[in-house]
Design a protein around this motif. Structure first.
Motif, PDB file in Angstrom:
ATOM      1  N   SER A  38      29.683 118.013 -22.167  1.00 43.61           N
ATOM      2  CA  SER A  38      30.436 119.185 -22.248  1.00 43.61           C
ATOM      3  C   SER A  38      30.688 120.191 -21.290  1.00 43.61           C
ATOM      4  CB  SER A  38      30.355 119.797 -23.758  1.00 43.61           C
ATOM      5  OG  SER A  38      29.260 120.380 -23.564  1.00 43.61           O
ATOM      6  N   PRO A  39      31.843 120.647 -21.103  1.00 42.83           N
ATOM      7  CA  PRO A  39      32.045 121.804 -19.620  1.00 42.83           C
ATOM      8  C   PRO A  39      31.249 122.763 -20.222  1.00 42.83           C
ATOM      9  CG  PRO A  39      34.177 120.465 -20.480  1.00 42.83           C
ATOM     10  CD  PRO A  39      33.175 120.335 -21.440  1.00 42.83           C
ATOM     11  N   GLY A  40      30.776 123.327 -19.165  1.00 39.37           N
ATOM     12  CA  GLY A  40      29.976 124.514 -19.224  1.00 39.37           C
ATOM     13  C   GLY A  40      30.737 125.847 -19.558  1.00 39.37           C
ATOM     14  N   THR A  41      30.345 126.828 -19.685  1.00 36.02           N
ATOM     15  CA  THR A  41      31.041 128.327 -20.037  1.00 36.02           C
ATOM     16  C   THR A  41      31.779 128.531 -18.564  1.00 36.02           C
ATOM     17  OG1 THR A  41      29.513 129.138 -21.316  1.00 36.02           O
ATOM     18  CG2 THR A  41      30.985 130.571 -20.536  1.00 36.02           C
ATOM     19  N   TRP A  42      30.942 128.411 -17.363  1.00 40.34           N
ATOM     20  CA  TRP A  42      31.731 128.678 -16.112  1.00 40.34           C
ATOM     21  C   TRP A  42      33.071 127.946 -15.877  1.00 40.34           C
ATOM     22  CZ3 TRP A  42      31.399 132.746 -13.265  1.00 40.34           C
ATOM     23  CH2 TRP A  42      32.034 132.683 -11.770  1.00 40.34           C
ATOM     24  N   ARG A  43      32.848 126.544 -16.081  1.00 44.68           N
ATOM     25  CA  ARG A  43      33.982 125.762 -15.927  1.00 44.68           C
ATOM     26  C   ARG A  43      35.023 126.002 -16.893  1.00 44.68           C
ATOM     27  NH1 ARG A  43      34.777 120.864 -13.145  1.00 44.68           N
ATOM     28  NH2 ARG A  43      33.286 121.551 -11.781  1.00 44.68           N
ATOM     29  N   SER A  44      34.762 126.259 -17.933  1.00 42.89           N
ATOM     30  CA  SER A  44      35.732 126.614 -19.095  1.00 42.89           C
ATOM     31  C   SER A  44      36.393 127.981 -18.632  1.00 42.89           C
ATOM     32  CB  SER A  44      34.936 126.674 -20.360  1.00 42.89           C
ATOM     33  OG  SER A  44      34.419 125.785 -20.779  1.00 42.89           O
ATOM     34  N   LEU A  45      35.878 128.803 -18.463  1.00 43.01           N
ATOM     35  CA  LEU A  45      36.395 129.944 -17.907  1.00 43.01           C
ATOM     36  C   LEU A  45      37.463 129.662 -16.559  1.00 43.01           C
ATOM     37  CD1 LEU A  45      33.709 132.789 -17.878  1.00 43.01           C
ATOM     38  CD2 LEU A  45      35.567 132.687 -19.394  1.00 43.01           C
ATOM     39  N   ALA A  46      36.966 128.950 -15.692  1.00 46.24           N
ATOM     40  CA  ALA A  46      37.855 128.330 -14.655  1.00 46.24           C
ATOM     41  C   ALA A  46      39.178 127.751 -14.914  1.00 46.24           C
ATOM     42  CB  ALA A  46      37.152 127.520 -13.576  1.00 46.24           C
ATOM     43  N   ALA A  47      39.158 126.900 -16.118  1.00 43.75           N
ATOM     44  CA  ALA A  47      40.105 126.442 -16.673  1.00 43.75           C
ATOM     45  C   ALA A  47      41.320 127.264 -17.341  1.00 43.75           C
ATOM     46  CB  ALA A  47      39.779 125.190 -17.758  1.00 43.75           C
TER      47      ALA A  47
END
Length: 447
Positions: free
Chosen positions: A135-144
């Protein structure tokens, strides 16, 4: 050193003036933000635990969101610039075609385009770089989520873009923009000539000089518009050989390859390196730059007026608006006489060039309007009013020139006024208003 650096500097200047300059910088900024979003791996940057709620549950949800965002952005870009090209093509039929490229390259259009392209690039980077793990990490989710914010920002820019585009093609806005740009060009020229090194000397051409002058011809090596020249550097070159440089063009002229660009009055012939350095101080450009040459702004206003008087447009109101703006610009031009020479620090003549005279300007901007609008009485009266207003600021030969043009306009009015009512209307306005011209009281009646 100057000659090798000349072409890279020209390329850099052309890039800064192109439509790609600001979008390229903005796209680079988005690219750097995208790298910051995709390069760090989970655990490289420790995120606070309370941000866990923003994480996506699986990768498919994230990729679906990003795919939807980038598809919407591409559609938005296509729709936005299809609309602006349609509007500008319509404006090209109404105004002078020279204005269309200037409208496209305005800074606010470039700003919107840069944000559009940068957002697409950022989302595309998120899609192309896979995320490790289930699953996507927090950092990648924030980038989305940042990508979502960028798309919302682009939607706001879309509304702004429609507003600015609709304003850009309005007649009043176009004419006011040309007037402002030409006024700034005149002010810049006037300010530059306050230097004691600039002077006004009697116009002279190589053909009119006496045989005692030792003239050496230097020809150009490229074709294009010479927007300006570095007169200070040319004066230094002339002082180096103790000579005088006679430029064979006015700033803004179109010159050809192998054209006699300048003549040098010196006891010895300049060497090829000196000639190359002199050519390197000629600033070439594409098209007509109002920022550098105020004459181009005057001619573009004239062309707008002539276009409005064409049978296909038939808009004398726009022509009268252009005449009013031309009157103000010519009044500013009457406040000073452009210099045509540069002196060295010992007040010796080093460089001369042809300068546009007031007579040439009047003929350039008023004669075409009178020619194409001679059947319209309101256009003739507008030109007459402009000449009367300018006479309040003119002296000597310039006022005599305005007097001669006023007589020409009155002659055109007399030919156009076939009816008694037309002549009565004109007679009531021949001497109205403040002016210093000698005008007849009436045209007379023709039965």
């Amino acid at each position: 050193m100057i000659a090798p650096l000349h072409y890279p500097l020209q390329i850099t200047k052309a890039f800064r003036q192109s439509i790609a300059y600001l979008p390229s910088l903005l796209a680079l900024g988005y690219f750097l933000v995208g790298l910051l979003a995709v390069v760090p791996r989970e655990g490289f940057i420790s995120m606070p635990g309370w941000l866990e709620f923003v994480r996506f549950n699986d990768t498919d949800t994230l990729r679906t969101l990003l795919s939807t965002l980038i598809a919407g952005m591409i559609s938005l870009v296509v729709f936005s610039f299809s609309m602006v090209m349609s509007v500008l093509s319509q404006a090209g039929g109404q105004f002078s075609h020279k204005l269309v490229f200037g409208l496209v390259t305005e800074r606010h259009h470039q700003w919107v385009l840069g944000n559009y392209l940068g957002t697409i690039l950022f989302i595309l980077m998120l899609l192309m770089v896979p995320e490790n793990g289930g699953s996507p990490g927090t950092w990648r989710s924030l980038a989305a989520y940042l990508g979502v914010a960028m798309v919302i920002h682009c939607l706001a820019l879309f509304v702004y873009f429609i507003h600015k585009t609709s304003q850009t093609v309005q007649v009043n806005s176009v004419v006011a923009g040309l007037h402002l740009a030409t006024s700034r060009s005149l002010a810049k020229l006037k300010h530059r000539q306050q230097s004691p090194r600039f002077a006004r000397v009697p116009a002279s051409t190589p053909a009119s000089m006496s045989a005692s002058h030792s003239l050496h011809e230097i020809r150009s090596r490229q074709t294009g518009f010479i927007q300006n020249a570095n007169f200070a550097k040319l004066a230094e070159l002339a002082a180096r050989i103790d000579g005088v440089i006679y430029l064979n063009f006015s700033p803004g002229d179109f010159t050809l390859d192998d054209f006699p660009l300048l003549y040098v009055d010196a006891s010895t012939e300049p060497d090829p390196d000196w000639a190359d350095e002199a050519r390197g101080h000629m600033l070439y450009g594409e098209g007509e730059s109002i920022q550098d040459i105020h004459v181009h702004g005057l001619t573009q206003l004239m062309e707008m007026a002539v276009k409005a008087l064409s049978p296909g447009i038939n808009d004398p109101g726009t022509a009268r608006l252009c005449i009013n703006q031309l009157t103000d610009l010519l009044r500013r031009r009457l406040n000073f006489t452009p210099c045509n020479a540069m002196l060295d620090h010992e007040d010796r003549l080093r460089v001369t060039w042809p300068a546009e005279s007031f007579e040439s300007l009047i003929y350039r901007v008023f004669s075409p309007i009178l020619h194409y609008g001679h059947d319209d009485i309101t256009i003739g009266l507008s030109l007459l009013k402009a000449l009367k207003s300018l006479s309040l600021y003119a002296e000597g030969a310039e006022r005599a020139l305005l007097q001669a043009y006023a007589e020409r306009v009155i002659g055109a009015l007399a030919e156009a006024a076939d009816h008694r009512l037309d002549r009565d209307f004109i007679n009531a306005r021949l001497n109205s208003g403040e002016h210093r011209l000698e005008l007849p009281d009436q045209l007379g009646f023709r039965e």
